[in-house]
Design a protein around this motif. Structure first.
Motif, mmCIF file in Angstrom:
data_model
loop_
_atom_site.group_PDB
_atom_site.id
_atom_site.type_symbol
_atom_site.label_atom_id
_atom_site.label_comp_id
_atom_site.label_asym_id
_atom_site.label_seq_id
_atom_site.Cartn_x
_atom_site.Cartn_y
_atom_site.Cartn_z
ATOM 1 N N PRO A 136 28.912 40.969 51.775
ATOM 2 C CA PRO A 136 29.479 40.173 50.848
ATOM 3 C C PRO A 136 31.183 40.127 50.387
ATOM 4 N N LEU A 137 31.896 39.205 50.287
ATOM 5 C CA LEU A 137 33.366 39.460 50.116
ATOM 6 C C LEU A 137 33.672 40.624 49.335
ATOM 7 N N PRO A 138 34.825 41.072 49.974
ATOM 8 C CA PRO A 138 35.051 42.393 49.449
ATOM 9 C C PRO A 138 35.874 42.176 48.060
ATOM 10 N N GLY A 139 36.028 43.364 47.154
ATOM 11 C CA GLY A 139 36.921 43.221 46.082
ATOM 12 C C GLY A 139 36.369 42.468 44.800
ATOM 13 N N LEU A 140 35.482 41.749 45.104
ATOM 14 C CA LEU A 140 34.819 40.899 43.980
ATOM 15 C C LEU A 140 33.426 41.758 43.399
ATOM 16 N N THR A 171 46.717 21.030 49.489
ATOM 17 C CA THR A 171 45.663 20.190 48.832
ATOM 18 C C THR A 171 44.455 20.411 49.471
ATOM 19 N N LYS A 172 44.524 21.324 50.569
ATOM 20 C CA LYS A 172 43.234 21.316 51.339
ATOM 21 C C LYS A 172 42.413 22.431 51.049
ATOM 22 N N CYS A 173 42.694 23.278 49.755
ATOM 23 C CA CYS A 173 41.864 24.239 49.549
ATOM 24 C C CYS A 173 40.613 24.009 48.791
ATOM 25 N N ILE A 174 39.616 24.594 49.126
ATOM 26 C CA ILE A 174 38.167 24.635 48.791
ATOM 27 C C ILE A 174 37.764 25.648 47.869
ATOM 28 N N LEU A 175 38.619 26.446 47.341
ATOM 29 C CA LEU A 175 38.188 27.544 46.761
ATOM 30 C C LEU A 175 37.175 28.441 46.978
ATOM 31 N N CYS A 176 37.146 28.854 48.283
ATOM 32 C CA CYS A 176 36.126 29.788 48.825
ATOM 33 C C CYS A 176 36.369 31.223 48.509
ATOM 34 N N ALA A 177 37.708 31.747 48.174
ATOM 35 C CA ALA A 177 38.045 32.940 47.736
ATOM 36 C C ALA A 177 38.030 34.078 49.023
ATOM 37 N N ALA A 178 37.954 33.396 50.333
ATOM 38 C CA ALA A 178 38.342 34.490 51.458
ATOM 39 C C ALA A 178 39.675 34.875 51.459
ATOM 40 N N CYS A 179 40.515 34.068 50.705
ATOM 41 C CA CYS A 179 42.239 34.759 50.980
ATOM 42 C C CYS A 179 42.089 35.861 49.892
ATOM 43 N N THR A 180 41.880 35.546 48.427
ATOM 44 C CA THR A 180 42.135 36.404 47.518
ATOM 45 C C THR A 180 41.466 37.790 47.869
ATOM 46 N N SER A 181 40.056 37.574 48.235
ATOM 47 C CA SER A 181 39.255 38.808 48.474
ATOM 48 C C SER A 181 39.588 39.505 49.727
ATOM 49 N N SER A 182 40.504 39.228 50.545
ATOM 50 C CA SER A 182 40.982 39.818 51.969
ATOM 51 C C SER A 182 42.304 40.610 51.531
ATOM 52 N N PRO A 185 44.953 43.053 50.196
ATOM 53 C CA PRO A 185 45.085 44.488 49.697
ATOM 54 C C PRO A 185 45.692 44.481 48.497
ATOM 55 N N SER A 186 46.656 43.830 48.036
ATOM 56 C CA SER A 186 47.394 43.972 46.845
ATOM 57 C C SER A 186 46.427 43.447 45.829
ATOM 58 N N PHE A 187 45.432 42.703 46.093
ATOM 59 C CA PHE A 187 44.496 42.164 44.969
ATOM 60 C C PHE A 187 43.557 43.470 44.988
ATOM 61 N N TRP A 188 42.992 43.882 45.995
ATOM 62 C CA TRP A 188 42.193 45.237 46.180
ATOM 63 C C TRP A 188 42.863 46.365 45.129
ATOM 64 N N ALA A 189 44.061 46.474 45.359
ATOM 65 C CA ALA A 189 44.759 47.401 44.461
ATOM 66 C C ALA A 189 44.880 47.247 43.199
ATOM 67 N N GLN A 190 45.155 45.812 42.861
ATOM 68 C CA GLN A 190 45.590 45.560 41.594
ATOM 69 C C GLN A 190 44.601 44.210 41.100
ATOM 70 N N PRO A 191 43.443 44.439 40.651
ATOM 71 C CA PRO A 191 42.715 43.118 40.531
ATOM 72 C C PRO A 191 43.248 42.110 39.497
ATOM 73 N N SER A 192 44.243 42.742 38.676
ATOM 74 C CA SER A 192 44.618 41.799 37.772
ATOM 75 C C SER A 192 45.805 40.662 38.549
ATOM 76 N N TYR A 193 46.234 40.892 39.642
ATOM 77 C CA TYR A 193 46.988 40.075 40.793
ATOM 78 C C TYR A 193 46.179 38.721 40.648
ATOM 79 N N VAL A 194 46.926 37.733 40.354
ATOM 80 C CA VAL A 194 46.411 36.057 40.214
ATOM 81 C C VAL A 194 45.858 36.045 41.541
ATOM 82 N N GLY A 195 46.530 36.209 42.670
ATOM 83 C CA GLY A 195 45.912 35.977 44.052
ATOM 84 C C GLY A 195 46.380 34.926 44.721
ATOM 85 N N PRO A 196 46.319 35.122 46.047
ATOM 86 C CA PRO A 196 46.676 33.818 46.748
ATOM 87 C C PRO A 196 45.900 32.347 46.376
#
Ligand code: SF4
Ligand code: F3S
Ligand code: FES
Length: 232
Positions: free
Chosen positions: A89-93, A142-153, A155-166
């Motif tokens: 599964p996607l990491p960090g979620l 405009t091309k984003c499909i909200l797959c979460a591959a970016c945010t869940s990859s 390391p800043s998000f893994w360290a601080q899940p409150s980061y709004v994310g890419p």
């Protein structure tokens, strides 16, 4: 050919932690990981749980960790991966079951940047006009499909899940740089917060992971520069 497929499985009603299960799957080089998952589900173990909808890289529902990188299962083929394939599964979620993660917090962050057009004036009789040059400023995001591959990859998000994310920043960028929108100030204010753009350390995992090829790190830097410009 026979593919050695290893899937990280987790059933919250039975398991205390995720564990790997191995499957041998008959596949051709052009089969995608999604095809392999379907073969396992329909022919070997109907309890295997994963999300998918369009099967053509449009809906963003089947991002997962494949051979150590976040990718869409419906876009990556056996000939790109080899005969040994690992899927997790996607990491960090938060994990719900097998390859299904809880996307609620991810979508809440997306909503927090007000990802919709906000124009102060009344709608004109015909469309809101925009030059080709102005349109080009946010074409990529405009091309984003909200797959979460970016945010869940990230390391800043893994360290601080409150980061709004890419992903949320990409979707804010899409409206901040739209000449027809008037809510730039509000969005920049949100992203200047302690959990906003400053948590990005330009690690580039997000850009590498994006199945749409969006220049995410560049978009984040453009938003950061806009914040600095507004404060000057
Ligand atoms: Fe997926 Fe790319 Fe959108 Fe991130 S920016 S959610 S990786 S499509
Ligand atoms: Fe994370 Fe991407 Fe920045 S991986 S640190 S959001 S460049
Ligand atoms: Fe829709 Fe893969 S199933 S993007």
């Amino acid at each position: 050919m026979q593919v050695d497929l290893r899937i990280l499985r987790y059933d919250p009603e039975r398991d205390t932690k995720p564990h790997e299960e191995r499957y041998t799957v008959e596949a051709g080089p052009m089969d995608r990981v999604l095809d392999l998952l379907h073969k396992v589900k329909y022919e070997q173990d109907g309890t295997l749980t994963f999300r998918r909808s369009c099967a053509h890289g449009v809906c963003g529902s089947d991002a997962m960790l494949i051979n150590g990188r976040n990718r869409l299962a419906c876009k990556i083929r056996v000939d790109q991966l080899g005969r040994k394939i690992t899927v997790a599964p996607l990491p960090g979620l938060p994990l719900i079951k097998d390859l299904v993660v809880d996307m609620e917090a991810f979508f809440a962050k997306f909503r927090s940047v007000q990802p919709y057009l906000q124009a102060a004036d009344m709608p004109p009789m015909r469309e809101r006009r925009q030059s080709a040059e102005d349109r080009a400023k946010f074409d990529d995001t405009t091309k984003c499909i909200l797959c979460a591959a970016c945010t869940s990859s990230c390391p800043s998000f893994w360290a601080q899940p409150s980061y709004v994310g890419p992903a949320a920043i990409v979707n804010a960028h899409r409206f901040i740089f739209d000449s027809r929108d008037d809510a730039e100030e509000e969005r920049l204010e949100i992203l200047a917060d302690k959990d906003g753009v400053w948590r990005c350390r330009t690690i580039f995992n997000c850009t590498d992971a994006c199945p749409r090829g969006i220049h995410i790190t560049q978009a984040i830097l453009e938003v950061s520069s806009k914040i600095v410009e507004h404060r000057a």
